[in-house]
Scaffold this active site. Structure first.
Site, short mmCIF file in Angstrom:
data_model
loop_
_atom_site.label_atom_id
_atom_site.label_comp_id
_atom_site.label_asym_id
_atom_site.label_seq_id
_atom_site.Cartn_x
_atom_site.Cartn_y
_atom_site.Cartn_z
N ASP A 137 -6.58 -9.78 -8.30
CA ASP A 137 -6.35 -8.78 -7.25
C ASP A 137 -5.82 -7.53 -7.97
O ASP A 137 -4.65 -7.45 -8.32
CB ASP A 137 -5.32 -9.32 -6.25
CG ASP A 137 -5.02 -8.31 -5.15
OD1 ASP A 137 -5.89 -7.49 -4.83
OD2 ASP A 137 -3.89 -8.35 -4.62
N GLU B 241 -11.52 -8.74 -6.83
CA GLU B 241 -11.68 -8.20 -5.48
C GLU B 241 -12.19 -6.78 -5.57
O GLU B 241 -11.71 -5.99 -6.39
CB GLU B 241 -10.34 -8.26 -4.73
CG GLU B 241 -10.51 -7.90 -3.26
CD GLU B 241 -9.34 -8.34 -2.39
OE1 GLU B 241 -8.97 -9.53 -2.45
OE2 GLU B 241 -8.80 -7.50 -1.67
N ASP C 109 0.47 -10.83 -4.38
CA ASP C 109 -0.63 -10.46 -5.27
C ASP C 109 -1.24 -11.70 -5.93
O ASP C 109 -2.45 -11.80 -6.10
CB ASP C 109 -0.14 -9.53 -6.39
CG ASP C 109 0.67 -8.38 -5.83
OD1 ASP C 109 0.07 -7.40 -5.38
OD2 ASP C 109 1.91 -8.49 -5.81
#
Lengths: 168, 168
Positions: B8, B68, B140
């Site tokens: 992420d 992502e 996260d």
């Protein structure tokens, strides 16, 4: 003598230029453009930029790097693409152990042409005047040399300030 | 057995998570958050992200990486910052020789929770259900594990399609 690497970052094409600054005099060493294959995934395009830049760094062993600051584009997706190219380039410079200096496009123009709103042609012409041996055929390479010249001017300016400070 | 690294990406904090996918079953290996020092220049912050990520890769030797996709922010300067972090991360994965797969936030949510518009809490809860050993304390790291889970699901789906295709 300081060897300076100037960079005009871009995802499709990144220009680079190497100059030598010695006792207030500049001389041209080399310049070029690294192109990436738009059909490849982003991670591989960034690897292409990395490999091209690393080859120039290994060949010319610059002491310092100067990168043009990125203009925040109107389109979010263009800004994101340019940001990714820039991130890959800054990381490459950092992995090569180079100190990185950043200059806005206006500062580069002002330093090279004398006016912050000069156009690309004027910048290219002044690069030819300041570095007659360069004869950079591509606009990206000429822009990269302009960034290197801007950094050389800033270094000289700061070192003259330091000298003044120490003599008073 | 496939070891998957999920990421992420972010400039201030990048979450990472490692899972193992084996015969349709997932298990947790490790996760963490890499923080960067906001007072350092961009090139050095990108080096911090690179070093943290490289350490996790050297330790766990993942086979594939899933990242992502970045949401194009309303603010140009935020998009540029995130783009640069993302560029540094993608280049690091490429330099480590990892194949990189990208998934949109909606696809990650749909794959993990079953709905594209799930909120962060729901994603975090489902990560705990799917990987009970993870107990990811930071959002996260949980998000990074969700990206890894999404990639594992996609791999299984594509391999089952291939099996169907070859048996007909």
């Amino acid at each position: 003598m300081t060897i300076i690497l100037g960079i005009d970052p871009g995802l499709q094409r990144t220009g680079w230029g190497i100059i030598v600054s010695k006792s207030n005099r500049l001389s041209f060493v080399d310049c070029g453009t690294i192109k990436t294959d738009s059909e490849l995934p982003m991670a591989e395009r960034l690897k292409q930029l990395h490999d091209g830049l690393q080859a120039a760094i290994l060949k010319h062993k610059p002491h310092e790097a100067a990168v043009e600051e990125t203009f925040v584009n109107v389109s979010g997706s263009s800004t994101l693409k340019l940001g990714q190219a820039r991130g890959g380039i800054l990381l490459t410079l950092s992995l090569c152990g180079l100190p990185v200096y950043e200059y806005s496009a206006n500062m580069v123009k002002k330093s090279v042409v004398g006016a912050g709103h000069a156009d690309k042609k004027q910048v290219g012409m002044m690069v030819k005047v300041l570095l007659p041996a360069s004869n950079a055929r591509q606009a990206d390479a000429a822009d990269a040399l302009a960034v290197a010249i801007c950094h050389a001017h800033q270094r000289d300016f700061l070192s003259s300030l330091r000298k003044q400070g120490s003599s008073t």
